[in-house]
Scaffold this motif. Structure first.
Motif, PDB file in Angstrom:
ATOM      1  N   CYS A 237      -7.959 -20.524  -0.738  1.00 18.82           N
ATOM      2  CA  CYS A 237      -8.423 -19.391  -1.533  1.00 18.82           C
ATOM      3  C   CYS A 237      -7.290 -18.822  -2.365  1.00 18.82           C
ATOM      4  N   SER A 239      -7.475 -15.042  -3.700  1.00 25.29           N
ATOM      5  CA  SER A 239      -7.466 -13.736  -3.059  1.00 25.29           C
ATOM      6  C   SER A 239      -8.895 -13.388  -2.680  1.00 25.29           C
ATOM      7  N   LEU A 240      -9.046 -12.724  -1.550  1.00 27.06           N
ATOM      8  CA  LEU A 240     -10.369 -12.338  -1.081  1.00 27.06           C
ATOM      9  C   LEU A 240     -10.606 -10.834  -1.214  1.00 27.06           C
ATOM     10  N   THR A 241      -9.651 -10.117  -1.798  1.00 22.15           N
ATOM     11  CA  THR A 241      -9.759  -8.662  -1.863  1.00 22.15           C
ATOM     12  C   THR A 241      -9.546  -8.153  -3.289  1.00 22.15           C
ATOM     13  N   GLY A 242     -10.146  -7.001  -3.577  1.00 18.43           N
ATOM     14  CA  GLY A 242      -9.908  -6.310  -4.836  1.00 18.43           C
ATOM     15  C   GLY A 242     -10.499  -7.018  -6.038  1.00 18.43           C
ATOM     16  N   GLU A 243     -10.034  -6.629  -7.212  1.00 20.18           N
ATOM     17  CA  GLU A 243     -10.593  -7.163  -8.452  1.00 20.18           C
ATOM     18  C   GLU A 243     -10.191  -8.606  -8.711  1.00 20.18           C
ATOM     19  N   ASP A 244      -9.216  -9.114  -7.974  1.00 18.90           N
ATOM     20  CA  ASP A 244      -8.793 -10.513  -8.129  1.00 18.90           C
ATOM     21  C   ASP A 244      -9.488 -11.446  -7.144  1.00 18.90           C
ATOM     22  N   ALA A 245     -10.432 -10.914  -6.384  1.00 15.70           N
ATOM     23  CA  ALA A 245     -11.131 -11.741  -5.395  1.00 15.70           C
ATOM     24  C   ALA A 245     -11.923 -12.848  -6.078  1.00 15.70           C
TER      25      ALA A 245
END
Length: 291
Positions: A237, A239-245
């Motif tokens: 993956c 990123s799994l968090t925030g606006e870059d998920a």
């Protein structure tokens, strides 16, 4: 009983059928890749523009082999049937290989566009050169352009390929988590971590007077239990968090899919270049790559 066994297999990783299928695909693609390398070398000699030859040999040729080595290196570190836990360093080594893989798969496609343009004798600004760039389309062989226009292919480029290339180069690089947990395992991990921190930060006065050996033994038991939780992650993956998920991808099948796409684009490129110029194809027998 069969249902429980099947659930346990799934919990631990790929099913036995998937493991067999992935290994068979790997073997076939190694054999296909060896044949394509010979064919690409032959086409490079048929090209008439010196710089097109250079891009075919030193661009396409190098990247095609590098892509294969990245796949094989990852499968060697992390075979599809592996049950032993991966170490942090092994996960990092896999990420290094995947970074090189993602960059070179996309760069290989650009190299194909460069060869097509250079062999045509035309000139374009570098930023307008690419297999899907509008300005470059008149120089792409018809059969390759038709293949690239298929919905699944354009979706791959726009939704996955470009995202992972750009993120690897400029933003958040993909990584392989060292472990994956069920919700229950994740909760137990948090409990163990809290207990471990409490042992380190808030030892009782009588424990301090009695010495640290018992506390260290308890800490060791907590750490051992933490190490036994979870299983190897099947997912890469960004990123799994925030606006870059962004959605994760299954590591092994994604590698095979992307490598297969690279082979298919090279195959269409070879056929298209020869058909458009009346060049003869090389008669290459089936090849079998040894271990």
């Amino acid at each position: 009983m069969a249902g429980n066994a099947e659930q346990e297999t799934e919990r631990q990783g790929y099913s036995a059928a998937q493991v067999s299928n992935f290994n068979e695909q790997l073997r076939k693609m190694r054999n296909d890749g060896a044949r394509l390398k010979f064919d690409l070398g032959h086409l490079a000699e048929q090209l008439t523009a010196t710089r097109a030859k250079t891009f075919a040999q030193q661009g396409l040729g190098r990247r095609f082999h590098l892509i294969e080595r990245c796949v094989l290196n990852i499968f060697e570190i992390y075979p599809v049937g592996r049950q032993k836990f991966l170490s942090i360093d092994e996960c990092t080594d896999i990420a290094i290989q995947f970074h090189a893989f993602a960059m070179n798969v996309n760069a290989l496609f650009d190299n194909v566009a460069w060869v097509c343009l250079l062999e045509s004798g035309h000139v374009l600004p570098p930023k307008k050169i690419g297999l899907l760039k509008a300005a470059c389309q008149p120089f792409i062989p018809t059969n390759l352009a038709t293949f690239l226009a298929e919905p699944d292919i354009t979706r791959w480029f726009h939704d996955y390929g470009t995202l992972y290339r750009d993120s690897t180069a400029h933003r958040i690089a993909p990584y392989l988590p060292s472990r994956a947990y069920t919700p229950e395992e994740g909760e137990r991990l948090r409990q163990l971590h809290a207990k471990s921190m409490q042992e380190w930060i808030e030892p009782a006065h009588d424990q301090l007077r009695a010495g640290s050996s018992e506390r260290l033994e308890r800490l060791d038991r907590l750490e051992r239990e933490k190490e036994e939780l979870g299983r190897n992650s099947l997912l890469m993956c960004l990123s799994l968090t925030g606006e870059d998920a962004s959605p994760p991808v299954y590591l092994h099948p994604q590698l095979l899919c992307d490598w297969g796409l690279a082979q298919e684009i090279i195959r269409h490129f070879l056929v298209g270049m020869r058909e458009s110029r009346g060049w003869l194809a090389l008669d290459i027998p089936p090849l079998e790559v040894g271990d």
